[in-house]
Every structure is written in C-alpha cells, then in structure tokens.
Write a protein that holds these residues in place. Structure first.
Motif, PDB file in Angstrom:
ATOM      1  N   ASP A 273       0.803  -1.220   0.000  1.00 18.27           N
ATOM      2  CA  ASP A 273       0.000   0.000   0.000  1.00 18.27           C
ATOM      3  C   ASP A 273       0.835   1.267   0.000  1.00 18.27           C
ATOM      4  N   VAL A 274       2.072   1.179   0.488  1.00 20.62           N
ATOM      5  CA  VAL A 274       2.919   2.368   0.575  1.00 20.62           C
ATOM      6  C   VAL A 274       3.142   3.030  -0.784  1.00 20.62           C
ATOM      7  N   CYS A 275       2.999   2.240  -1.858  1.00 19.18           N
ATOM      8  CA  CYS A 275       3.248   2.795  -3.192  1.00 19.18           C
ATOM      9  C   CYS A 275       2.148   2.454  -4.194  1.00 19.18           C
ATOM     10  N   THR A 276       1.055   1.894  -3.736  1.00 18.15           N
ATOM     11  CA  THR A 276       0.050   1.426  -4.667  1.00 18.15           C
ATOM     12  C   THR A 276      -0.923   2.525  -5.072  1.00 18.15           C
ATOM     13  N   LYS A 277      -1.549   2.331  -6.222  1.00 17.00           N
ATOM     14  CA  LYS A 277      -2.622   3.223  -6.657  1.00 17.00           C
ATOM     15  C   LYS A 277      -3.980   2.711  -6.203  1.00 17.00           C
ATOM     16  N   GLN A 278      -4.051   1.416  -5.885  1.00 17.94           N
ATOM     17  CA  GLN A 278      -5.299   0.822  -5.436  1.00 17.94           C
ATOM     18  C   GLN A 278      -4.978  -0.267  -4.418  1.00 17.94           C
ATOM     19  N   PRO A 279      -5.139  -0.012  -3.125  1.00 20.41           N
ATOM     20  CA  PRO A 279      -4.760  -1.009  -2.118  1.00 20.41           C
ATOM     21  C   PRO A 279      -5.590  -2.272  -2.211  1.00 20.41           C
ATOM     22  N   HIS A 280      -4.897  -3.399  -2.171  1.00 20.93           N
ATOM     23  CA  HIS A 280      -5.562  -4.696  -2.223  1.00 20.93           C
ATOM     24  C   HIS A 280      -4.599  -5.722  -1.652  1.00 20.93           C
ATOM     25  N   LEU A 281      -5.089  -6.575  -0.774  1.00 21.19           N
ATOM     26  CA  LEU A 281      -4.224  -7.478  -0.032  1.00 21.19           C
ATOM     27  C   LEU A 281      -3.470  -8.444  -0.943  1.00 21.19           C
ATOM     28  N   ALA A 282      -4.165  -9.026  -1.909  1.00 21.87           N
ATOM     29  CA  ALA A 282      -3.503  -9.964  -2.821  1.00 21.87           C
ATOM     30  C   ALA A 282      -2.426  -9.267  -3.640  1.00 21.87           C
ATOM     31  N   ASP A 283      -2.697  -8.033  -4.069  1.00 17.42           N
ATOM     32  CA  ASP A 283      -1.699  -7.278  -4.819  1.00 17.42           C
ATOM     33  C   ASP A 283      -0.480  -6.977  -3.961  1.00 17.42           C
ATOM     34  N   ALA A 284      -0.698  -6.680  -2.687  1.00 13.34           N
ATOM     35  CA  ALA A 284       0.417  -6.387  -1.785  1.00 13.34           C
ATOM     36  C   ALA A 284       1.316  -7.604  -1.619  1.00 13.34           C
ATOM     37  N   MET A 285       0.721  -8.773  -1.509  1.00 14.22           N
ATOM     38  CA  MET A 285       1.510 -10.002  -1.377  1.00 14.22           C
ATOM     39  C   MET A 285       2.333 -10.234  -2.642  1.00 14.22           C
ATOM     40  N   SER A 286       1.709 -10.042  -3.784  1.00 13.50           N
ATOM     41  CA  SER A 286       2.408 -10.222  -5.046  1.00 13.50           C
ATOM     42  C   SER A 286       3.550  -9.220  -5.189  1.00 13.50           C
ATOM     43  N   ALA A 287       3.277  -7.962  -4.847  1.00 11.76           N
ATOM     44  CA  ALA A 287       4.297  -6.920  -4.964  1.00 11.76           C
ATOM     45  C   ALA A 287       5.481  -7.199  -4.043  1.00 11.76           C
ATOM     46  N   GLY A 288       5.226  -7.670  -2.836  1.00 19.12           N
ATOM     47  CA  GLY A 288       6.311  -7.991  -1.922  1.00 19.12           C
ATOM     48  C   GLY A 288       7.204  -9.087  -2.470  1.00 19.12           C
ATOM     49  N   SER A 289       6.585 -10.103  -3.041  1.00 11.38           N
ATOM     50  CA  SER A 289       7.348 -11.202  -3.633  1.00 11.38           C
ATOM     51  C   SER A 289       8.197 -10.723  -4.804  1.00 11.38           C
ATOM     52  N   GLN A 290       7.603  -9.910  -5.677  1.00  7.60           N
ATOM     53  CA  GLN A 290       8.331  -9.405  -6.839  1.00  7.60           C
ATOM     54  C   GLN A 290       9.486  -8.500  -6.419  1.00  7.60           C
ATOM     55  N   ALA A 291       9.230  -7.627  -5.450  1.00  5.73           N
ATOM     56  CA  ALA A 291      10.281  -6.728  -4.984  1.00  5.73           C
ATOM     57  C   ALA A 291      11.453  -7.512  -4.415  1.00  5.73           C
ATOM     58  N   ALA A 292      11.152  -8.569  -3.671  1.00  2.00           N
ATOM     59  CA  ALA A 292      12.217  -9.377  -3.072  1.00  2.00           C
ATOM     60  C   ALA A 292      13.099 -10.018  -4.134  1.00  2.00           C
ATOM     61  N   MET A 293      12.505 -10.509  -5.212  1.00  3.37           N
ATOM     62  CA  MET A 293      13.296 -11.127  -6.270  1.00  3.37           C
ATOM     63  C   MET A 293      14.240 -10.117  -6.923  1.00  3.37           C
ATOM     64  N   ILE A 294      13.773  -8.877  -7.082  1.00  8.43           N
ATOM     65  CA  ILE A 294      14.631  -7.831  -7.646  1.00  8.43           C
ATOM     66  C   ILE A 294      15.742  -7.460  -6.664  1.00  8.43           C
ATOM     67  N   ILE A 295      15.417  -7.416  -5.384  1.00 10.32           N
ATOM     68  CA  ILE A 295      16.434  -7.114  -4.374  1.00 10.32           C
ATOM     69  C   ILE A 295      17.539  -8.160  -4.392  1.00 10.32           C
ATOM     70  N   VAL A 296      17.178  -9.428  -4.517  1.00  8.11           N
ATOM     71  CA  VAL A 296      18.181 -10.500  -4.596  1.00  8.11           C
ATOM     72  C   VAL A 296      19.099 -10.259  -5.793  1.00  8.11           C
ATOM     73  N   GLN A 297      18.508  -9.922  -6.937  1.00  4.76           N
ATOM     74  CA  GLN A 297      19.318  -9.678  -8.131  1.00  4.76           C
ATOM     75  C   GLN A 297      20.230  -8.468  -7.950  1.00  4.76           C
ATOM     76  N   SER A 298      19.748  -7.438  -7.277  1.00  9.58           N
ATOM     77  CA  SER A 298      20.577  -6.251  -7.076  1.00  9.58           C
ATOM     78  C   SER A 298      21.767  -6.556  -6.172  1.00  9.58           C
ATOM     79  N   LEU A 299      21.574  -7.408  -5.187  1.00 13.20           N
ATOM     80  CA  LEU A 299      22.676  -7.810  -4.304  1.00 13.20           C
ATOM     81  C   LEU A 299      23.698  -8.656  -5.061  1.00 13.20           C
ATOM     82  N   LEU A 300      23.220  -9.566  -5.874  1.00 15.70           N
ATOM     83  CA  LEU A 300      24.126 -10.401  -6.666  1.00 15.70           C
ATOM     84  C   LEU A 300      24.862  -9.571  -7.713  1.00 15.70           C
ATOM     85  N   SER A 301      24.216  -8.506  -8.169  1.00 21.18           N
ATOM     86  CA  SER A 301      24.895  -7.606  -9.093  1.00 21.18           C
ATOM     87  C   SER A 301      26.079  -6.925  -8.409  1.00 21.18           C
TER      88      SER A 301
END
Length: 311
Positions: A273-301
């Motif tokens: 919700d901190v950055c969403t245009k439309q708060p929704h619980l399922a979307d928040a779970m999905s966004a958290g998962s996606q963000a984490a995968m990018i964070i892993v890649q940024s660390l490996l970079s």
C-alpha cells in the motif's frame, strides 16, 4: 559488532512478510521490523483473499511469521523505525527504542493510513459497518440497507458500486451538489435515492451502524456505510531516505516506484500500500514477492556482477 543486514524489510504486513519469505528462501540475511500497525487489523475478517477468506487478519500475520521461522537468515524486530540515513555500509536505521540497524538494501512496506471522514461515532464502526472497499466488505453487507458518503463523481461511482450487493442504497452527498442529466439517469435506473443534507453523526448499537444523523436532527436507518478514506503515509522513513512520492487518486504521497519496485533511490525499494494506486491485499503479497526477487538480483549484481537493469 552489529551485523550488516543484506536487506531491512520495514513493515510486516502482507507485502513485508511476502518479501521476507522470498528473501529467506534466497538465503539472504534479512531483518524484518514490525510496528504492528497494519490497517486491516481494524476489520474483523479478511474478504476475498484465497485461503484466508473471512478469517481474522491476525491469522494471516501469525501464519506468515510462523512460516518465516523455518528460515534462519530471517530475524524479526518489534518496533518502529523513526530515522534513517545512508552510510558507508548501507543504510543506518534507528528504532524508537534506540536500537540501530545497518542494511545494504531497504524495502519500504510500512503501508498507508486510512483517513475516513471526521464524524462522531465513526471510530468504533470503522472496518466493519463503515468501510472504504466494497470488494472487501460487500459480502458481509449484502442485502442490507446501505449508503455511500462521498462527493462529486465519486459519490455516484460509490453508490452504483454498492448496488451490486444491495437493492437498498442511498447516496449521501453531505450537502448540495450538482448532478448532470446522465448521472441522474444512472441513479434513477439503479433506484438509488439521493440525500443532500449535511451528515453530522453516525449512531450505532453494540458496534453496528444503525442510523445516519443529519444536521436538522433527522435520522436515516442504515446498516452499512461506504465512505471516502484518502490514504496517507504511515511512516516518514521514505521521505527521510530521500525517495520521491507521486500523487494518486487515493493518496497525495504514494512512494513512486518503477516496474521493478525500485524507488528514486536505487537501493531503496517499496511494495504494498505504501506505493500502490489501489490497495488490495492480494496485490500487496504479489508486490512484496516481486520486490524481493529484484532485491536478490541487485545484491548479486553488487557481489558478482550479475547483469541488472539500470534504474
């Protein structure tokens, strides 16, 4: 010497827990900081989330923390982050109790604060018979006497949305408002009553809405009320770390992120919700998962030169 965490997840709602799970499974050293202020705790149940439909929000958070206990690289801190700054090893985060943490990456998952109308009686009803999202609460309000309190085009939209759950809907404009011929036609077709008197109070009995009270003392019997509730940042950490915000229809200061959940500060990410245009619980779970995968890649970079898309 205090450890340097690979990522600090600030907030343990749906987005934060989802991110921490992915990061833990990727063997990243993660600290999750939880102030316990998740907005949906005001509601007795979750509506429309597969696996948790009509269960208390606390069940979701307890289950998430239980699952994370299987990953030794994930640790929890109970508290609120009250300050942050960048340093040689990453970001220095200060907790309200005086503890400090250092992390190479920060994920903002602090959620948003809902701001319903300042009406006497609304506090004890918020999250149950007074609500902001019909998809979250409409089933519980089905076939009851409902009203929508909003202004302008939002009032018409809200009232017509409620017609999907009830045949008895009143649109409350909280004062005189001008409706064009098309709006009037739609409301007439939907058999939505329009009430333009000022609303001054909500009356209740045992925690359930019973009446909407008007300025002239008249009362309208209602069982449920949909209201406008603009969102605002629950935490100022993003602002402190220098991330940019962007106004949306529901919030004047949502954190601006790109499609990979990176903020304007490339090593600070945001999800939920901190950055969403439309708060929704399922979307928040999905966004958290996606963000984490990018964070892993940024660390490996950083560590091994893994190709990583530029900001």
């Amino acid at each position: 010497m205090s450890p340097v965490w690979e990522c600090a997840v600030v907030g343990a709602g749906a987005a934060g827990l989802s991110a921490a799970l992915v990061l833990g499974r990727a063997r990243r050293h993660v600290v999750v900081i939880d102030a316990g202020h998740q907005s949906n705790r005001a509601s007795p149940t979750i509506g429309g989330l597969l696996g948790y439909d009509q269960r208390p929000p606390a069940d979701l958070y307890a289950q998430g923390r239980s699952e994370l206990a299987a990953y030794p690289s994930v640790e929890f801190r109970t508290g609120e982050v009250v300050g942050g700054s960048s340093g040689e090893d990453g970001y220095l985060l200060e907790l309200a109790d005086g503890e400090t943490l250092t992390a190479r990456r920060v994920l903002l998952a602090t959620g948003m604060k809902y701001n319903p109308p300042d009406l006497p009686g609304i506090g004890e009803l918020w999250g149950s018979s007074v609500f902001q999202c019909p998809f979250c609460h409409g089933w519980e309000m089905r076939d009851k006497r409902l009203a929508a309190l909003a202004s302008g085009e939002e009032a018409v939209h809200a009232a017509l949305m409620l017609r999907g759950w009830s045949d008895d809907v009143t649109m409350l404009t909280d004062g005189p408002t001008r409706l064009d011929s098309e709006q009037l036609r739609m409301l007439q077709v939907a058999k939505v009553e329009v009430e333009q008197r000022r609303v001054v109070q909500l009356a209740s009995d045992e925690g359930r809405l019973t009446h909407v009270v008007f300025a002239d003392g008249d009362r309208l019997e209602r069982d449920g009320l949909l209201v406008e509730a603009p969102l605002s940042q629950r935490s100022r950490l993003g602002e402190t770390l220098g991330v940019q915000s962007a106004a949306s229809q529901l919030s004047p200061n949502a954190v601006h992120v790109d499609k990979m959940h990176r903020s304007s500060v490339s090593t600070v990410f945001a999800a939920g919700d901190v950055c969403t245009k439309q708060p929704h619980l399922a979307d928040a779970m999905s966004a958290g998962s996606q963000a984490a995968m990018i964070i892993v890649q940024s660390l490996l970079s950083d560590d091994f030169g893994l190709p990583y898309p530029p900001a």
